[in-house]
Design a protein around this motif. Structure first.
Motif, PDB file in Angstrom:
ATOM      1  N   LEU A 106      63.983   5.788  42.875  1.00  0.00           N
ATOM      2  CA  LEU A 106      62.774   6.541  43.326  1.00  0.00           C
ATOM      3  C   LEU A 106      62.034   6.646  41.840  1.00  0.00           C
ATOM      4  CD1 LEU A 106      61.468   8.574  45.439  1.00  0.00           C
ATOM      5  CD2 LEU A 106      62.822  10.313  44.371  1.00  0.00           C
ATOM      6  N   VAL A 107      60.816   5.895  42.130  1.00  0.00           N
ATOM      7  CA  VAL A 107      60.030   5.930  40.677  1.00  0.00           C
ATOM      8  C   VAL A 107      58.527   6.772  41.324  1.00  0.00           C
ATOM      9  CG1 VAL A 107      58.864   4.599  39.131  1.00  0.00           C
ATOM     10  CG2 VAL A 107      60.709   3.707  40.542  1.00  0.00           C
ATOM     11  N   VAL A 108      58.767   8.176  40.834  1.00  0.00           N
ATOM     12  CA  VAL A 108      57.934   8.958  41.017  1.00  0.00           C
ATOM     13  C   VAL A 108      56.998   9.715  39.822  1.00  0.00           C
ATOM     14  CG1 VAL A 108      58.473   9.582  43.389  1.00  0.00           C
ATOM     15  CG2 VAL A 108      59.437  10.832  41.629  1.00  0.00           C
ATOM     16  N   ASN A 109      57.418   9.028  38.600  1.00  0.00           N
ATOM     17  CA  ASN A 109      56.595   9.636  37.380  1.00  0.00           C
ATOM     18  C   ASN A 109      55.408   8.820  37.343  1.00  0.00           C
ATOM     19  OD1 ASN A 109      56.524  10.832  34.512  1.00  0.00           O
ATOM     20  ND2 ASN A 109      56.018   8.854  34.182  1.00  0.00           N
ATOM     21  N   HIS A 110      55.057   7.659  37.967  1.00  0.00           N
ATOM     22  CA  HIS A 110      53.971   6.911  37.943  1.00  0.00           C
ATOM     23  C   HIS A 110      53.969   5.987  38.998  1.00  0.00           C
ATOM     24  CE1 HIS A 110      57.537   5.175  35.301  1.00  0.00           C
ATOM     25  NE2 HIS A 110      57.120   4.223  36.106  1.00  0.00           N
ATOM     26  N   THR A 111      52.877   5.404  39.272  1.00  0.00           N
ATOM     27  CA  THR A 111      52.574   4.321  40.363  1.00  0.00           C
ATOM     28  C   THR A 111      52.147   3.066  39.322  1.00  0.00           C
ATOM     29  OG1 THR A 111      50.294   4.767  40.818  1.00  0.00           O
ATOM     30  CG2 THR A 111      51.899   5.857  42.053  1.00  0.00           C
ATOM     31  N   GLU A 173      49.659  -0.213  32.715  1.00  0.00           N
ATOM     32  CA  GLU A 173      49.557  -0.480  34.008  1.00  0.00           C
ATOM     33  C   GLU A 173      50.364   0.634  35.190  1.00  0.00           C
ATOM     34  OE1 GLU A 173      50.333  -2.539  31.807  1.00  0.00           O
ATOM     35  OE2 GLU A 173      48.971  -4.293  31.775  1.00  0.00           O
ATOM     36  N   GLN A 174      50.865   1.624  34.296  1.00  0.00           N
ATOM     37  CA  GLN A 174      51.820   2.345  35.011  1.00  0.00           C
ATOM     38  C   GLN A 174      51.400   3.757  34.683  1.00  0.00           C
ATOM     39  OE1 GLN A 174      55.296   0.710  32.822  1.00  0.00           O
ATOM     40  NE2 GLN A 174      55.996   0.724  34.850  1.00  0.00           N
ATOM     41  N   PRO A 175      50.017   3.937  35.518  1.00  0.00           N
ATOM     42  CA  PRO A 175      49.734   5.676  35.362  1.00  0.00           C
ATOM     43  C   PRO A 175      50.247   6.841  35.826  1.00  0.00           C
ATOM     44  CG  PRO A 175      48.445   4.338  37.031  1.00  0.00           C
ATOM     45  CD  PRO A 175      49.245   3.312  36.322  1.00  0.00           C
ATOM     46  N   PHE A 203      69.096   8.339  46.187  1.00  0.00           N
ATOM     47  CA  PHE A 203      68.233   7.945  45.132  1.00  0.00           C
ATOM     48  C   PHE A 203      68.622   8.054  43.749  1.00  0.00           C
ATOM     49  CE2 PHE A 203      65.154   9.460  48.480  1.00  0.00           C
ATOM     50  CZ  PHE A 203      64.601   8.376  48.705  1.00  0.00           C
ATOM     51  N   ARG A 204      68.329   6.855  43.043  1.00  0.00           N
ATOM     52  CA  ARG A 204      68.209   7.105  41.383  1.00  0.00           C
ATOM     53  C   ARG A 204      67.009   7.448  41.078  1.00  0.00           C
ATOM     54  NH1 ARG A 204      65.558   4.252  37.366  1.00  0.00           N
ATOM     55  NH2 ARG A 204      67.001   4.272  35.441  1.00  0.00           N
ATOM     56  N   LEU A 205      66.874   8.676  40.528  1.00  0.00           N
ATOM     57  CA  LEU A 205      65.653   9.023  40.113  1.00  0.00           C
ATOM     58  C   LEU A 205      65.085   8.533  38.820  1.00  0.00           C
ATOM     59  CD1 LEU A 205      66.946  11.235  42.161  1.00  0.00           C
ATOM     60  CD2 LEU A 205      65.135  12.759  41.544  1.00  0.00           C
ATOM     61  N   HIS A 324      70.308  -2.028  33.301  1.00  0.00           N
ATOM     62  CA  HIS A 324      69.216  -3.008  33.394  1.00  0.00           C
ATOM     63  C   HIS A 324      68.462  -2.727  32.112  1.00  0.00           C
ATOM     64  CE1 HIS A 324      67.610   0.211  35.083  1.00  0.00           C
ATOM     65  NE2 HIS A 324      66.231   0.032  35.037  1.00  0.00           N
ATOM     66  N   ASP A 325      68.553  -1.771  31.444  1.00  0.00           N
ATOM     67  CA  ASP A 325      67.840  -1.516  30.244  1.00  0.00           C
ATOM     68  C   ASP A 325      68.562  -1.566  28.890  1.00  0.00           C
ATOM     69  OD1 ASP A 325      65.466  -0.826  31.557  1.00  0.00           O
ATOM     70  OD2 ASP A 325      66.133   1.504  31.871  1.00  0.00           O
ATOM     71  N   ASN A 326      69.697  -2.239  28.812  1.00  0.00           N
ATOM     72  CA  ASN A 326      70.566  -2.199  27.664  1.00  0.00           C
ATOM     73  C   ASN A 326      71.185  -3.747  27.614  1.00  0.00           C
ATOM     74  OD1 ASN A 326      70.543   0.218  26.064  1.00  0.00           O
ATOM     75  ND2 ASN A 326      70.873   1.036  28.098  1.00  0.00           N
TER      76      ASN A 326
HETATM   77  C1  GLC Z   1      63.250   3.496  33.556  1.00  0.00           C
HETATM   78  C2  GLC Z   1      63.734   2.337  34.136  1.00  0.00           C
HETATM   79  C3  GLC Z   1      63.133   1.138  33.104  1.00  0.00           C
HETATM   80  C4  GLC Z   1      61.537   1.190  33.481  1.00  0.00           C
HETATM   81  C5  GLC Z   1      61.228   2.806  33.155  1.00  0.00           C
HETATM   82  C6  GLC Z   1      59.755   2.919  33.697  1.00  0.00           C
HETATM   83  O1  GLC Z   1      63.538   4.026  32.276  1.00  0.00           O
HETATM   84  O2  GLC Z   1      65.202   2.204  33.757  1.00  0.00           O
HETATM   85  O3  GLC Z   1      63.718   0.136  33.430  1.00  0.00           O
HETATM   86  O4  GLC Z   1      60.816   0.577  32.697  1.00  0.00           O
HETATM   87  O5  GLC Z   1      61.735   3.773  33.725  1.00  0.00           O
HETATM   88  O6  GLC Z   1      59.838   3.018  35.138  1.00  0.00           O
END
Ligand code: GLC
Ligand code: CA
Length: 551
Positions: A106-111, A173-175, A203-205, A324-326
Motif C-alpha cells: 500500500l503506497v500512499v505517501n506518494h503517487t 516522479e513520486q510527488p 497490506f504492507r504499508l 527488495h531494498d537490501n
Molecule cells: C520503500 C520501498 C522502496 C521504495 C520506496 C518508495 O522504501 O521499500 O522499494 O523505493 O519505499 O516508495
C-alpha cells in the motif's frame, strides 16, 4: 466462540510465516522477460510445499516504473506487464484454495507524477486537485528549504506551468500526497476498502511514517530525514487508517522508519495499535569502508534484542533479514555458503514475531557480480553513482561503492533451475540472472537432502508446530559476545535454546550454568549434532536449536 478464541483467530498472523514476492523477478509466464501474476500462480504448489502461510507482493499496480511500481498511476488496476485484474482475481482464489493468504503493498505517501490527480494538480493553482499534493511558491534558485530526498537531490522540484515547486521525499516522479487534505484522504480510504472488498488479506504499508511533514521552516539538526519521519500529527491519520483495518480481519505490517522500538510497542499494540507489526530498519548495521562494508553481528544482535524486549508486553515484531531494498543476506552477513544461509535463518526465524522470507533467500541466493553500471536498474543506485563521479571518484571506485550495497542484488531473477533463463523466463530477463544459477537453484536443492531449501522447510515446520515460539518470552544470552547470537524462548510448558555463530571464525563460548545444566534435546542443526555443555566450541556459522518440555 469465546473471546479468547476470537482474538486468536483475528491474530492468525502470529502463527504464520510470510513470503515476500518481487513480482518482476519471480516467474515469467509469457516469455517477455518480466515476472507476472500468472507466473506466481503457477508457483503456488511450490509455496505451499515450502510451508508459508501468506505472501506479500511488491506493487503490481499501474505504474510508469520509475521506481519499479512504487510510483503508482492507477491504484485500482494492474500493470499490464504483470497481467490483468481478472488474472489477479484468479490467482487470489487459487492461493486461498491452498490456504495461502495474500497481502499487497500500500503506497500512499506518494503517487506517480503520471497519476491523474497529479496531472490535474499541475494544471493550475486553482485546480480542484491542486491541494492533493504539496505545492509552494519558490524558484529553482530559492527553494522553500534545503531538505534532501532519499534518492538524492532536493525534495523540491520546480514546475514551469504554475511556477511553483512540489514536494517529494523520493524521486521527483513520486510527488508526495498532502495528507492534510481530507478529501484526498477519503479517496485513499475508498481505495483501501476497494481492495479489502476485493478479498485481499492485508497490506504492507510502504513508507508510512513519512506521510506527515514538519513545517517547511523546521531546522535540521543531525538527522537529515527528521522533517518527514514519524512527525507528530501522524497519529490522526494512523487512527483513521486503523479504523478501516479493524473493520476487516486482515493483517497490516508497516515500513515505518523513525518509529523507535519503544514507540513501536504502541504502534503495534493489541488493543489500540495502528497496525499489527512493524519492519524495523535498524538492524542493518554495517561496518567497513564504503564499497567493502559487511554486516556487524554485534550491532545486529543488540538491535534485535532491544526490539524483542521493547515489544515483549505489548506489540509485535515483523522479522526479516532480506527484502527488495537490501543486498542478499548470505553475502552481507554470511560468506555465501549454504552453511551461513542456514545459520542466518536459524538466528532470526525463531524470534518472537512473524518471520518473512524474501524470494530466493530460502535457496541461499547471493549477490550478483555487477561489472558495469549498465547492469544496474535501481534508480537510487544510479543517482548515487552519478553523485560519486561528480565528487571526483573514478568509474571503478564509483562502481564498487554503488554496487556493493545496491538493492538490485536482491532483484535478480529467481533461480528455479540451471537452464539459460533459470526457469524464470524463456525470453531475455529484465535484469541479468546470477551465473551461479548452476549451483544455486530450486530444482537441485529439492533433490539434495541437506540443502538450504530443505533446511528452511524444517525451520518453517518447527516454527509452526512449536507453540512456545509464538508467545514464549525472549531472553538474550552472551549479550556481549561479538559473534555468537544465543537466546532462549520460554513459556510454562517448554523452552527453546537457539545458538548461532554469526561469524566465519571458530569461536568458544561459556554458557551460564543454569542453561548448560538443563536437559536439552537437539531439534535442528546445520552441522553435526552437539550436546549443550558449559564450554562449547563452534565452527564458523555453526547453528543449533535445542528444546526441552512439550512442543
Ligand atoms: C520503500 C520501498 C522502496 C521504495 C520506496 C518508495 O522504501 O521499500 O522499494 O523505493 O519505499 O516508495
Ligand atoms: Ca511476463
Amino acid at each position: 466462540m469465546t473471546q479468547h478464541e476470537k482474538r486468536a483467530e483475528d491474530s492468525w498472523w502470529k502463527n504464520a510465516v510470510g513470503y515476500q514476492i518481487y513480482p518482476r523477478s519471480f516467474k515469467d509466464s509469457n516469455a517477455d522477460g518480466i515476472g507476472d501474476i500468472d507466473g506466481i500462480r503457477q508457483k503456488l504448489p511450490y509455496l505451499k510445499d515450502l510451508g508459508v502461510d501468506f505472501l506479500w507482493l511488491n506493487p503490481i499496480y499501474k505504474s510508469p516504473n520509475v521506481d519499479n511500481g512504487y510510483d503508482i498511476s492507477d491504484y485500482e488496476d494492474i500493470q499490464e506487464e504483470f497481467g490483468t485484474l481478472d488474472e489477479f482475481k484468479e490467482f487470489l482464489k487459487e492461493a486461498h484454495g491452498y490456504g495461502i493468504k495474500v497481502i499487497m503493498d500500500l503506497v500512499v505517501n506518494h503517487t506517480s507524477d503520471q497519476h491523474p490527480w497529479f496531472l490535474e494538480s499541475k494544471q493550475s493553482k486553482d485546480n480542484p486537485y491542486r491541494d492533493y499534493y504539496l505545492w509552494e511558491d519558490a524558484t529553482p534558485e530559492r527553494l522553500p528549504n534545503d531538505w534532501q530526498s532519499f534518492f538524492g537531490g532536493s525534495t523540491w522540484t520546480y514546475d514551469e506551468t504554475t511556477k511553483q515547486v512540489y514536494f517529494h521525499v523520493f524521486a521527483k516522479e513520486q510527488p508526495d500526497l498532502n495528507w492534510k487534505n481530507a478529501k484526498m484522504r477519503e479517496e485513499i480510504y475508498d481505495m483501501i476498502r476497494w481492495w479489502l472488498d476485493f478479498g485481499i488479506d492485508g497490506f504492507r504499508l510502504d513508507a508510512i511514517s513519512h506521510i506527515q511533514k514538519e513545517p517547511w521552516d523546521f531546522k535540521i539538526k543531525d538527522n537529515p530525514w527528521a522533517p518527514f519521519m514519524n512527525v507528530s500529527g501522524i497519529e490522526t491519520y494512523m487512527e483513521e487508517l486503523r479504523a478501516i483495518f479493524k473493520e476487516y480481519n486482515i493483517m497490516t505490517v508497516g515500513e515505518a522508519s523513525g518509529v523507535t522500538s519503544r514507540k513501536a510497542a504502541f504502534w503495534t499494540g493489541e488493543d489500540d495499535g495502528y497496525i499489527d507489526m512493524i519492519f524495523e530498519l535498524e538492524h542493518n548495521h554495517r561496518m567497513g569502508l564504503p564499497g567493502e562494508e559487511v554486516g556487524d553481528p554485534l550491532g545486529f544482535k543488540k538491535t534485535i534484542a532491544r526490539w524483542q524486549k521493547d515489544l515483549s508486553n505489548q506489540g509485535w515484531n515483523a522479522l526479516y533479514i532480506e527484502n527488495h531494498d537490501n543486498p542478499r543476506s548470505v553475502s552481507v552477513w554470511g560468506d555465501n555458503s549454504p552453511k551461513s544461509s542456514k545459520a542466518l535463518a536459524t538466528a532470526y526465524m525463531l524470534l518472537r514475531g512473524t518471520p518473512f522470507i524474501y524470494q530466493g533467500q530460502e535457496i541461499g541466493m547471493t549477490n550478483y557480480p555487477f561489472s558495469s553500471i549498465e547492469e544496474v536498474d535501481a534508480k537510487d543506485s544510479h543517482s548515487q553513482y552519478n553523485g560519486l563521479l561528480e565528487e571526483g571518484k573514478s568509474v571503478e571506485e564509483a562502481l564498487k561503492i554503488t554496487t556493493h550495497w545496491t538493492r538490485d542484488h536482491s532483484r535478480t531473477p529467481m533461480q528455479w533451475d540451471d537452464s539459460e533463463g533459470s526457469g524464470f523466463t524463456e525470453g531475455t530477463p529484465w535484469l541479468a540472472i546470477n551465473p551461479n544459477k548452476a549451483e544455486i537453484n530450486v530444482k537441485s536443492e529439492e533433490q539434495e537432502k541437506l540443502s538450504t531449501l530443505n533446511y528452511y522447510k524444517q525451520l518453517i515446520h518447527l516454527r509452526k508446530t512449536t507453540s512456545v515460539l509464538i508467545n514464549g518470552t525472549f531472553e538474550l544470552l552472551l549479550s556481549k559476545h561479538p559473534q555468537v547470537f544465543a537466546y532462549l524462548r520460554k513459556d510454562e510448558e517448554a523452552e527453546v535454546f537457539v545458538l548461532v555463530n554469526l561469524s566465519k571464525d571458530a569461536v568458544q563460548i561459556d554458557l551460564p550454568t543454569r542453561v548448560s545444566s538443563e536437559k536439552w534435546q537437539e531439534v535442528l542443526t546445520n552441522d553435526h549434532t552437539k550436546k549443550v555443555e558449559k564450554r562449547m566450541s563452534l565452527s564458523g556459522f555453526e547453528a543449533h536449536v535445542y528444546m526441552k518440555g512439550a512442543k
